[in-house]
Write a protein that holds these residues in place. Sequence first.
Motif, short mmCIF file in Angstrom:
data_model
loop_
_atom_site.label_atom_id
_atom_site.label_comp_id
_atom_site.label_asym_id
_atom_site.label_seq_id
_atom_site.Cartn_x
_atom_site.Cartn_y
_atom_site.Cartn_z
N ASP A 155 46.93 22.44 83.09
CA ASP A 155 46.35 21.46 83.77
C ASP A 155 44.90 21.69 84.07
O ASP A 155 44.66 22.49 84.89
N SER B 253 51.03 24.10 78.31
CA SER B 253 50.04 23.04 78.68
C SER B 253 49.64 23.56 79.90
O SER B 253 50.18 23.70 81.01
N LYS C 260 42.47 19.92 85.23
CA LYS C 260 41.96 19.46 86.73
C LYS C 260 42.15 20.55 87.83
O LYS C 260 41.35 21.06 88.46
N CYS C 261 43.46 21.21 87.70
CA CYS C 261 44.15 21.98 88.61
C CYS C 261 43.16 23.52 88.20
O CYS C 261 42.62 23.89 89.24
N ASP D 284 42.33 16.53 79.96
CA ASP D 284 42.94 16.75 81.14
C ASP D 284 43.69 18.13 81.31
O ASP D 284 44.48 18.47 82.06
N THR D 285 43.98 18.40 80.02
CA THR D 285 44.90 19.62 79.55
C THR D 285 44.24 20.47 78.25
O THR D 285 43.40 19.74 77.71
N CYS E 209 48.99 26.37 87.10
CA CYS E 209 48.61 25.12 86.58
C CYS E 209 49.41 24.99 85.27
O CYS E 209 49.03 24.06 84.52
N TRP F 70 37.61 20.43 77.94
CA TRP F 70 38.11 20.26 79.45
C TRP F 70 37.09 21.22 80.11
O TRP F 70 37.07 20.87 81.52
#
Length: 156
Positions: free
Chosen positions: A112, A110, A114-115, A52-53, A32, A89
Amino acid sequence: MIAAVKTMDQILGQHRFFADFPSDFAKLIGGCARNIHFKPGEYMAREEDPADTFFILSKGKVALEVAVPGKSPVVIATLGAQDVVGVSWLVAPYCWLFDARAIEDLRAISIDAKCLREKCEADHDLGYEMMKRFLPLLTQRLHATRMQVLDVYGKS
């Protein structure tokens, strides 16, 4: 001599936040992750934007700021190499609570969100490990915010 190329999970393993992380989890998180760069003055995140990060800082400094109408932003904390930027997050509605502005040339990893949230949902052991690591950060940021509020509004 050819330098060995490191995988993202190996790079993450060098960061103190993930230093003793189980290698299976590091590989999941590495999937991710990506390297990222910010110039001084650039925003990594803005208050109320989707979280989102989150970022693992490798080099440089970032200011966590709160906008104050009619005044300059209040700096809640200044973070540097080996620090983590972003805890929003983890908590719905997944929106940034602070601005994060690079104050020096900044290199980071960074992640992710959501991942990673999907991987934590699929593997609750991973999710529990992440919660154990992020809860102290939440506590530290709450304390730093409290101190800044006392400093700003405690003046007569």
